[in-house]
Design an enzyme around this catalytic site. Structure first.
Site, mmCIF file in Angstrom:
data_model
loop_
_atom_site.group_PDB
_atom_site.id
_atom_site.type_symbol
_atom_site.label_atom_id
_atom_site.label_comp_id
_atom_site.label_asym_id
_atom_site.label_seq_id
_atom_site.Cartn_x
_atom_site.Cartn_y
_atom_site.Cartn_z
ATOM 1 C CG MET A 179 -18.365 -14.597 -8.696
ATOM 2 S SD MET A 179 -18.580 -14.221 -10.403
ATOM 3 C CE MET A 179 -16.899 -14.938 -10.938
ATOM 4 C CB ALA B 8 -15.958 -22.522 -6.897
ATOM 5 C CG HIS C 120 -13.448 -17.499 -1.630
ATOM 6 N ND1 HIS C 120 -13.173 -18.349 -2.515
ATOM 7 C CD2 HIS C 120 -13.986 -16.414 -2.524
ATOM 8 C CE1 HIS C 120 -13.361 -18.137 -3.916
ATOM 9 N NE2 HIS C 120 -13.827 -16.804 -3.742
ATOM 10 C CD GLU D 122 -3.851 -6.534 -0.753
ATOM 11 O OE1 GLU D 122 -2.611 -7.237 -0.996
ATOM 12 O OE2 GLU D 122 -3.902 -5.702 0.159
#
Ligand code: PAF
EC number: 6.3.2.1
Length: 282
Positions: free
Chosen positions: A30, A32, A37, A148
């Protein structure tokens, strides 16, 4: 890196990869973006020839009164990070492309999605399962990567892929943490300095509880101590629970376990989880 906003161009670009026999990875996000990431992107590069990252702030997974409007959006900075990391395609669907007029389908994964965040955030996992199913249909990846950190989300997606016979390998990537142990999250920017300092109590409480459980203290006692430590640090505790790592039901002897927690500090709800060794005693 190609930045693509319409489904026809996406299909054409991915078609050239698959026609060349290349393996495609999808990292759904999503935006940001943070190092958590980027760890997914690095893992994706190890698992595939081509990496597609999607950025879509999915309205369907936010409840009324949640932070959809203020959720951080940083398209330019995210795009630079992904280009620098060697991502092949940045997939940026609009809300209208994702949910056109007449859109009427919902993917609902029962069981594993019902407790914990599913109970605290009604409809959240239907929104996640629906958008992830759509992203899988749009990108048709060979492999998809999830962190996770969102452990229940990961369990929901594994169940979904099994139940719908989707030929997609799901790879999970360990939670990335700040130096003091706080799990990286796009929502950490909501924390003011005092809340950020106090937030370290969450990973600490999970660490203490894990060691206690593994050294034989009763689960009830360890969880009660964790809840108390969080309350003392200023958290309002949503749940702290020890579960079976696959079903998220009650832990069973000899099977991997997971300690899950969600707690609110100020206006910000944080989640975290850690692995707990199987209980060989029963
Ligand atoms: O984990 C997230 O960022 C989101 O829940 C996901 C998987 C991209 C679906 O919107």
């Amino acid at each position: 890196m190609q930045t693509i906003r319409d489904i026809a161009s996406l299909r054409a670009a991915i078609g050239t990869f698959t026609a060349a026999g290349e393996r495609v990875a999808l990292v759904p996000t999503m935006g940001a973006l943070h190092d958590g990431h980027m760890a997914l992107v690095e893992a994706a590069r190890r698992h595939a020839d081509r990496v597609v990252v999607s950025i879509f702030v999915n309205p369907m997974q936010f409840g009324a009164g949640e932070d959809l409007a203020r959720y951080p959006r940083r398209e330019q900075a995210d795009s630079r990070m992904l280009a620098d990391a060697g991502v092949d395609i940045l997939w940026l669907p609009s809300p209208e492309a994702m949910y056109p007029p007449g859109f009427a389908s919902v993917i609902s994964v029962s069981g594993v999605s019902e407790r914990f965040d599913g109970a605290a955030r009604p409809g959240h996992f239907d929104g996640v399962a629906t958008v992830v199913t759509k992203l899988f249909g749009q990108v048709r990846p060979h492999v998809a990567l999830f962190g996770e950190k969102d452990f229940q989300q990961l369990a929901v997606i594994r169940r979904l892929v099994t139940d719908l016979d989707l030929a997609i390998e799901i790879v999970s990537v360990p939670t990335q943490r700040d130096d003091d142990g706080l799990a990286l999250s796009s929502r950490n920017i909501y924390l003011n300095p005092a809340e950020r300092a106090a937030a370290v109590a969450l990973p600490r409480a999970l660490g203490v509880a894990t060691r206690s459980i593994e050294s034989g203290i009763t689960v009830e006692e360890a969880l009660a101590t964790a809840r108390e430590a969080l309350a003392n640090a200023g958290f309002s505790v949503d749940y702290v629970a020890l579960v079976d790592a696959e079903t998220l039901g009650d832990p069973l002897p000899g099977r991997p376990r997971r300690l899950l927690a969600a707690a609110r500090i100020g206006q910000t709800r944080l989640i975290d989880n850690v692995a707990v060794a199987p209980d060989q005693q029963g």
